[in-house]
Design an enzyme around this catalytic site. Structure first.
Site, PDB file in Angstrom:
ATOM      1  NE  ARG A   1      44.512  28.934  32.115  1.00  0.00           N
ATOM      2  CZ  ARG A   1      45.327  29.842  32.665  1.00  0.00           C
ATOM      3  NH1 ARG A   1      45.596  29.780  33.961  1.00  0.00           N
ATOM      4  NH2 ARG A   1      45.878  30.777  31.921  1.00  0.00           N
TER       5      ARG A   1
ATOM      6  CG  HIS B   1      52.516  36.409  34.487  1.00  0.00           C
ATOM      7  ND1 HIS B   1      51.351  37.088  34.223  1.00  0.00           N
ATOM      8  CD2 HIS B   1      53.272  37.256  35.227  1.00  0.00           C
ATOM      9  CE1 HIS B   1      51.401  38.302  34.782  1.00  0.00           C
ATOM     10  NE2 HIS B   1      52.565  38.420  35.386  1.00  0.00           N
TER      11      HIS B   1
ATOM     12  CB  CYS C   1      60.698  15.748  41.610  1.00  0.00           C
ATOM     13  SG  CYS C   1      62.073  16.639  40.865  1.00  0.00           S
TER      14      CYS C   1
ATOM     15  CB  CYS D   1      64.607  16.202  44.327  1.00  0.00           C
ATOM     16  SG  CYS D   1      62.842  16.530  44.461  1.00  0.00           S
TER      17      CYS D   1
ATOM     18  N   GLY E   1      46.314  43.609  24.227  1.00  0.00           N
ATOM     19  CA  GLY E   1      45.429  42.571  24.760  1.00  0.00           C
ATOM     20  C   GLY E   1      45.564  42.330  26.248  1.00  0.00           C
ATOM     21  CB  THR E   2      47.315  43.242  28.965  1.00  0.00           C
ATOM     22  OG1 THR E   2      47.335  43.066  30.381  1.00  0.00           O
ATOM     23  CG2 THR E   2      48.045  44.514  28.589  1.00  0.00           C
TER      24      THR E   2
ATOM     25  CG  LEU F   1      37.560  43.976  22.257  1.00  0.00           C
ATOM     26  CD1 LEU F   1      37.708  43.790  20.753  1.00  0.00           C
ATOM     27  CD2 LEU F   1      36.971  42.702  22.877  1.00  0.00           C
ATOM     28  CD  GLU F   2      36.672  46.235  27.309  1.00  0.00           C
ATOM     29  OE1 GLU F   2      35.572  46.281  26.727  1.00  0.00           O
ATOM     30  OE2 GLU F   2      36.882  45.580  28.329  1.00  0.00           O
TER      31      GLU F   2
HETATM   32  C1  BV8 Z   1      54.604  40.216  42.325  1.00  0.00           C
HETATM   33  C2  BV8 Z   1      49.236  32.964  36.475  1.00  0.00           C
HETATM   34  C3  BV8 Z   1      56.505  40.980  43.546  1.00  0.00           C
HETATM   35  C4  BV8 Z   1      49.414  32.133  35.284  1.00  0.00           C
HETATM   36  C5  BV8 Z   1      48.909  35.317  36.778  1.00  0.00           C
HETATM   37  C6  BV8 Z   1      49.480  41.217  47.623  1.00  0.00           C
HETATM   38  C7  BV8 Z   1      50.454  40.228  47.785  1.00  0.00           C
HETATM   39  C8  BV8 Z   1      51.376  39.948  46.786  1.00  0.00           C
HETATM   40  C9  BV8 Z   1      51.322  40.642  45.593  1.00  0.00           C
HETATM   41  C10 BV8 Z   1      50.329  41.592  45.437  1.00  0.00           C
HETATM   42  C11 BV8 Z   1      49.415  41.910  46.431  1.00  0.00           C
HETATM   43  N1  BV8 Z   1      48.598  42.902  45.974  1.00  0.00           N
HETATM   44  C12 BV8 Z   1      48.956  43.217  44.717  1.00  0.00           C
HETATM   45  C13 BV8 Z   1      49.993  42.441  44.374  1.00  0.00           C
HETATM   46  C14 BV8 Z   1      50.674  42.400  43.128  1.00  0.00           C
HETATM   47  C15 BV8 Z   1      50.008  41.292  42.317  1.00  0.00           C
HETATM   48  C16 BV8 Z   1      48.890  41.934  41.530  1.00  0.00           C
HETATM   49  O1  BV8 Z   1      49.155  42.572  40.547  1.00  0.00           O
HETATM   50  N2  BV8 Z   1      47.639  41.764  41.980  1.00  0.00           N
HETATM   51  C17 BV8 Z   1      46.532  42.394  41.261  1.00  0.00           C
HETATM   52  C18 BV8 Z   1      45.292  41.516  41.367  1.00  0.00           C
HETATM   53  C19 BV8 Z   1      46.329  43.786  41.823  1.00  0.00           C
HETATM   54  N3  BV8 Z   1      51.033  40.761  41.454  1.00  0.00           N
HETATM   55  C20 BV8 Z   1      51.721  39.674  41.809  1.00  0.00           C
HETATM   56  O2  BV8 Z   1      51.514  39.002  42.812  1.00  0.00           O
HETATM   57  C21 BV8 Z   1      52.861  39.343  40.889  1.00  0.00           C
HETATM   58  N4  BV8 Z   1      54.060  39.178  41.660  1.00  0.00           N
HETATM   59  O3  BV8 Z   1      54.090  41.321  42.369  1.00  0.00           O
HETATM   60  O4  BV8 Z   1      55.803  39.875  42.940  1.00  0.00           O
HETATM   61  C22 BV8 Z   1      57.504  41.464  42.563  1.00  0.00           C
HETATM   62  C23 BV8 Z   1      57.183  42.545  41.715  1.00  0.00           C
HETATM   63  C24 BV8 Z   1      58.142  42.998  40.824  1.00  0.00           C
HETATM   64  C25 BV8 Z   1      59.396  42.387  40.747  1.00  0.00           C
HETATM   65  C26 BV8 Z   1      59.675  41.312  41.596  1.00  0.00           C
HETATM   66  C27 BV8 Z   1      58.746  40.849  42.506  1.00  0.00           C
HETATM   67  C28 BV8 Z   1      52.576  38.050  40.144  1.00  0.00           C
HETATM   68  C29 BV8 Z   1      51.477  38.305  39.137  1.00  0.00           C
HETATM   69  C30 BV8 Z   1      51.294  37.059  38.267  1.00  0.00           C
HETATM   70  C31 BV8 Z   1      50.014  36.389  38.654  1.00  0.00           C
HETATM   71  N5  BV8 Z   1      49.768  35.279  37.732  1.00  0.00           N
HETATM   72  N6  BV8 Z   1      48.641  34.231  36.082  1.00  0.00           N
HETATM   73  C32 BV8 Z   1      48.078  31.880  34.660  1.00  0.00           C
HETATM   74  O5  BV8 Z   1      47.240  31.257  35.337  1.00  0.00           O
HETATM   75  O6  BV8 Z   1      47.900  32.314  33.521  1.00  0.00           O
HETATM   76  S1  BV8 Z   1      48.099  36.775  36.444  1.00  0.00           S
HETATM   77  C33 BV8 Z   1      46.979  36.643  35.193  1.00  0.00           C
HETATM   78  O7  BV8 Z   1      46.558  38.021  34.914  1.00  0.00           O
HETATM   79  C34 BV8 Z   1      47.538  36.136  33.892  1.00  0.00           C
HETATM   80  O8  BV8 Z   1      48.938  35.971  33.885  1.00  0.00           O
HETATM   81  C35 BV8 Z   1      47.171  37.260  32.936  1.00  0.00           C
HETATM   82  O9  BV8 Z   1      47.992  37.301  31.863  1.00  0.00           O
HETATM   83  C36 BV8 Z   1      47.339  38.419  33.823  1.00  0.00           C
HETATM   84  C37 BV8 Z   1      46.851  39.737  33.324  1.00  0.00           C
HETATM   85  O10 BV8 Z   1      45.575  39.540  32.764  1.00  0.00           O
HETATM   86  P1  BV8 Z   1      45.386  39.946  31.215  1.00  0.00           P
HETATM   87  O11 BV8 Z   1      46.353  39.143  30.404  1.00  0.00           O
HETATM   88  O12 BV8 Z   1      45.459  41.416  31.087  1.00  0.00           O
HETATM   89  O13 BV8 Z   1      43.945  39.391  30.916  1.00  0.00           O
HETATM   90  P2  BV8 Z   1      42.556  40.121  31.259  1.00  0.00           P
HETATM   91  O14 BV8 Z   1      41.478  39.117  31.069  1.00  0.00           O
HETATM   92  O15 BV8 Z   1      42.662  40.852  32.556  1.00  0.00           O
HETATM   93  O16 BV8 Z   1      42.419  41.243  30.114  1.00  0.00           O
HETATM   94  C38 BV8 Z   1      42.295  40.836  28.759  1.00  0.00           C
HETATM   95  C39 BV8 Z   1      42.291  42.116  27.927  1.00  0.00           C
HETATM   96  O17 BV8 Z   1      42.254  41.740  26.550  1.00  0.00           O
HETATM   97  C40 BV8 Z   1      41.055  42.981  28.181  1.00  0.00           C
HETATM   98  O18 BV8 Z   1      41.471  44.330  28.346  1.00  0.00           O
HETATM   99  C41 BV8 Z   1      40.223  42.815  26.900  1.00  0.00           C
HETATM  100  O19 BV8 Z   1      39.552  44.022  26.552  1.00  0.00           O
HETATM  101  C42 BV8 Z   1      41.288  42.503  25.875  1.00  0.00           C
HETATM  102  N7  BV8 Z   1      40.790  41.682  24.754  1.00  0.00           N
HETATM  103  C43 BV8 Z   1      39.871  40.678  24.796  1.00  0.00           C
HETATM  104  N8  BV8 Z   1      39.717  40.167  23.552  1.00  0.00           N
HETATM  105  C44 BV8 Z   1      40.568  40.840  22.741  1.00  0.00           C
HETATM  106  C45 BV8 Z   1      41.253  41.803  23.496  1.00  0.00           C
HETATM  107  N9  BV8 Z   1      42.157  42.637  22.965  1.00  0.00           N
HETATM  108  C46 BV8 Z   1      42.402  42.516  21.640  1.00  0.00           C
HETATM  109  N10 BV8 Z   1      41.786  41.615  20.842  1.00  0.00           N
HETATM  110  C47 BV8 Z   1      40.864  40.768  21.349  1.00  0.00           C
HETATM  111  N11 BV8 Z   1      40.249  39.893  20.538  1.00  0.00           N
END
Ligand code: BV8
Length: 239
Positions: free
Chosen positions: A58, A111, A138, A141, A178-179, A205-206
């Protein structure tokens, strides 16, 4: 009279037209990789080099992409708002640096950022300098094998959350762009905004998973919808 502060959440969709894959669209990253293998703390523990290779790939893709008209429109809004004594905060789930390269200054990378690497042992963060491998030591360290991308994996705590909730509470408008709204805590920001009587709009987008939680919704490509929306916002406060 200063215009209302705006809090903007962005996701992979705003970078799609710059050529970066989203996650959950039909040909997205999660159609080619398993989240638990490459974006979870458990996956890193099981096979760290596989995770590093995913981010090395990436990092390479990010190298030659440009901000699009959507990123540029948000930077224009921030500059205009700043001249009128108001604040635009961009909280992005994206790990690319396209908002900054478009001119946005107030950016929270909840993120993490692909342009930075972190030692998993001592926490030292440095600029990314080429591909990562488990054989790297590192600089702080000296330990080998702990150098990882400075990104937040599933099961890890997002970054800047105090600043996020502070900025959201100080805003009068929350705009999600865009999310898919499928990842938390970002997916829950719209409900936090509603509870704080902040107006909410989705630009996507949707319809996202949280579409029904928004007061207003606009659908289309970010590079087309955002310049129009920003022109309207600037027009509403006078040039
Ligand atoms: C947390 C890494 C506690 C970097 C990412 C069990 C154990 C632990 C946690 C959990 C669990 N079960 C659930 C959780 C919570 C979990 C979670 O949410 N799981 C999901 C699957 C249910 N979350 C976590 O673990 C988070 N940490 O909860 O810690 C806490 C909470 C609060 C406060 C303190 C502590 C950590 C989440 C981070 C994970 N890391 N990425 C990387 O590799 O990039 S997540 C990953 O998904 C990316 O970061 C990405 O940004 C994110 C969201 O995805 P989107 O950006 O929305 O992308 P997606 O493809 O889904 O959608 C794109 C959209 O764009 C679509 O709607 C599409 O229609 C639209 N689109 C497309 N083209 C266009 C457009 N729109 C406009 N124009 C266009 N041209």
């Amino acid at each position: 009279m200063a215009p209302p502060n705006v809090f903007i959440l962005t996701g992979a969709g705003i970078s799609a037209e710059s050529g970066l894959s989203t996650f959950r669209d039909k040909d997205g990253l999660w159609s080619r990789y398993k989240i638990e293998d490459v974006a979870s703390i458990e996956g890193y523990g099981r096979d760290p080099q596989r995770v590093l290779d995913f981010y090395n790939l990436r990092g390479g893709a990010h190298g030659d992409v440009q901000p699009n008209a959507g990123h540029i429109a948000l930077a224009r809004l921030e500059q205009h708002w700043k001249m009128r004594g108001a604040v635009v905060t961009v909280c992005t789930q994206n790990i690319d640096n396209l908002h900054e390269r478009a001119g946005s200054r107030r950016v929270i990378h909840m993120h993490g950022e692909l342009a930075k690497v972190r030692c998993h042992n001592c926490g030292n963060v440095t600029p990314r300098d080429g591909d990562l491998s488990i054989n790297l030591a590192c600089a702080a360290c000296g330990q080998i094998g702990g150098m990882r991308p400075h990104v937040v994996w599933f099961g890890e705590t997002p970054l800047g959350m105090d600043a996020v909730y502070e900025a959201l509470a100080a805003s009068k408008l929350f705009v999600s762009i865009g999310t898919s709204g499928s990842v938390y805590p970002a997916g829950g920001f719209v409900r936090a905004a509603r509870e704080a009587d902040v107006a909410t709009m989705e630009i996507n987008l949707e319809p996202s998973e949280n579409a029904d939680a928004f007061d207003a919704r606009r659908y289309g490509k970010a590079s087309e919808v955002l310049p129009v929306w920003v022109d309207e916002m600037i027009g509403s406060v006078g040039r």
